[in-house]
Design an enzyme around this catalytic site. Sequence first.
Site, PDB file in Angstrom:
ATOM      1  CG  LEU A   1      47.618  54.223  42.507  1.00  0.00           C
ATOM      2  CD1 LEU A   1      49.104  54.508  42.659  1.00  0.00           C
ATOM      3  CD2 LEU A   1      46.896  54.399  43.834  1.00  0.00           C
TER       4      LEU A   1
ATOM      5  CG  ASP B   1      55.978  48.609  32.846  1.00  0.00           C
ATOM      6  OD1 ASP B   1      54.980  48.518  32.103  1.00  0.00           O
ATOM      7  OD2 ASP B   1      55.909  48.859  34.059  1.00  0.00           O
TER       8      ASP B   1
ATOM      9  CE  LYS C   1      53.328  51.003  34.134  1.00  0.00           C
ATOM     10  NZ  LYS C   1      53.546  50.297  35.419  1.00  0.00           N
TER      11      LYS C   1
END
Length: 801
Positions: free
Chosen positions: A593, A658, A662
């Site tokens: 994306l 995780d 990000k």
Amino acid sequence: MSTVHVHAINGLMIVDSGSRKNFEVIKNQSSGSACIYVVSPDCDPSLELTELLMAARSHDERLWSMMESRTEAWVSLIDHRVLSPAKGDILTEIKSGFNSVEDLLRAVWLVGDISEGTLKFVDSLINRWLALLLREMVRFNDQDVSIITVSEFFSRKDYSQKSNEVLILTGELLQSAGVSDDRSSEYTAAKVALLTEASSLVFWNLDAQVTSAEVSDVPGATVIDALTYAEANELSFFGSHIIHPQNLVPVMGTGIPLTLRSFRHLDHPGTVIDDMKGKSGSAVVKGFSVIRDVALINVEGAGMIGVPGIAQRLFAAMNEAEISVVLISQASSEHSICFAVPSEQATLARTISHATFNHEIEEKRVSSITAEFGCAILAAVGERMTGEPGISGAFFGALGKAHVNVRAIAQGSSERNISAVILEKDSKKALRALHAGFFLSNQALSVGVFGPGNIGGTLLDQMAHEVDRLNRDFGVDIRVRAIANTTHMITDDMGIDLLTWRDRFEKEKIDVDYDVIVSHVSASYFPHSVLIDCTTSDELPTHYIDWIERGIHIITPNKKAGTASYPEYEKLMNTSRRYGKHFLYETTVGAGLPIIGTLKDLIQTGDRVRSVEGIVSGTLAYLFGKYDGTVPFSTLVADAKDMGFTEPDPRDDLSGMDVARKTVILAREMGYKVELSDLEVRSLVPEELRDVPLEEFLDKMSLMDAELLTLYTEAAKEGRKLRYVGKVAEDGTCSVTLGAYDSSHPFTRTKGTDNVVAFTSDRYANGQPLVIQGPGAGPGVTAGGVFADLLRITSYLGARL
């Protein structure tokens, strides 16, 4: 012009293992026409007889065993290759010939000398035997094949040939003026072609082809389609061993097509030597050659300026000493003259130079005479270089980019040759740099891939089906030259075939050496180099700065570099900008994306981004999208693990780290100096299970069910759904939380592993954020994002995609 095809061949071709089949192909290519084969005695060492003469002259006691070995070799060759009734007669002739050779050897033993006539007699025997063998291979359908000597052919009054006639010429060959030891049949074949007004002339060699550079130096060198005679002469002088200019002379200007071909590469039509065809191609530079093992002599002194006769005295002295001067360069100020000679003559050349200018040296008019050893002469050759602007700039620019120091430069007034003296140790690097500069697209990328697993392997497969199209349609030449996992690697000079990379990796893999890979991928003869890190390694990102400083672009879905300590992160980004090399990491957030790209665009176009929040874990998106309280959360985790939706240890997903990484990457993109340790992360793993072995965690992960069921029930009562979200607030505060969102919120409309990111800014405000949604996990979309980053680099470098 008659339909006669003349072929210059040598004994190596006749005794080659595939000779019968290849000669059949050659004959079929000239079907219906007359063929003349001119045979030279060059042969396999095990069949040569000259060594016997040398042994006899030196009274070598092994002579007679060598004689027996040669006899057996010839008998065995004929016995296996000749299938016709003529075998017996041929063997009889060969054995008779060896009887004559034995008499010669005894005579040489006695006198201790080998006469020129003896050498010619032995060559004529070899030639005759080769012709007998060749006759059996080119005689198809009982076709008549004649063997005559060269002298018999040239004594003819009529040189016309019958259609489909085959003639083999043997015996003593003609030699061009000034060449006394040439055993080649090329000059004789050229004379034959001239007299018969042949429709074609082919000079054959066993294996080599005329290429744009020596393949041993430049693996990507290609066969040159056509050369002018001048280009052929230039290339031959600078080391192309296939071209012999003296043998071209008889057909120059006659219009007889001359082709240089390889016996073992019949699928390629070879290189045409023709002035018209040589000038018709689009290539400005046809090829590069190098002369190694030369020395550079430099004569320097202020007293040489404006003094006539200096150069004449110097080179007259070299000529008298029979020293071969292969390049001359003189400064326009006349302060110095330098010239290149073979290394073995350099000491003598320097001594003679001292003697020649002894008087000037005493009077300080010549200040120094030096010799620099270990040099090589590099040359670019092309007829169309004449008058073409920018060629010298491209030549020396490529050498400069490869960090090759030029010692001297020379260019003739014809401009079809540019020569430079460099260090011999740099010659291969220089050749590859020049070849890439003139023959590779400026969008040629040398690529190395770390981690050919789920993401890296999928990336290689995606590239396998697109690289040819990208090269054909857009000039983007992507060469994957190295692939490595944690233990093994493979490399290739000009690119690994991506359709078969897995098989090749298994067959050719060697122990991994990251330094070797980096040096290989960053080879100076490729315009650009890229390393793609598809691993989750903690170590590889620590090398990114060093790789960028070595001129390498970096692409990665690995989040470790983007979440390293802020000083390290800042140093990485600054290094990338300072060296003009790209560090692309779009796939670190949201897989394929366009999340980071969108955030960059908003910021760079002046929009003030107030907050960014999103579901950026495909695993947690899937779990909370499925969770409705009817099935325990731990059961959904176990099912997701079985389907490959989680990491091998689900705690890597459930811990929230995780998502935290990000979130930090997004915050830093917005300009906030955030550390990973600054974030409060809502872990879904019960505290008592965070450090236990994996098996124990899997057995007891139902301990998290009760709390999550309570949270779900409370949210459901208010018409809300649970979602695991990372957020960067307007003040730079970062959080990773499990929140409840109403049904109108974009986060509640996800499907499967969808990621959703909402940007709130001055432009996108009032409850209408910019929302990006789509699959945010899986090897296909992540690899596609990495591939897109690679193509983005090619666009930055000038490709029009």
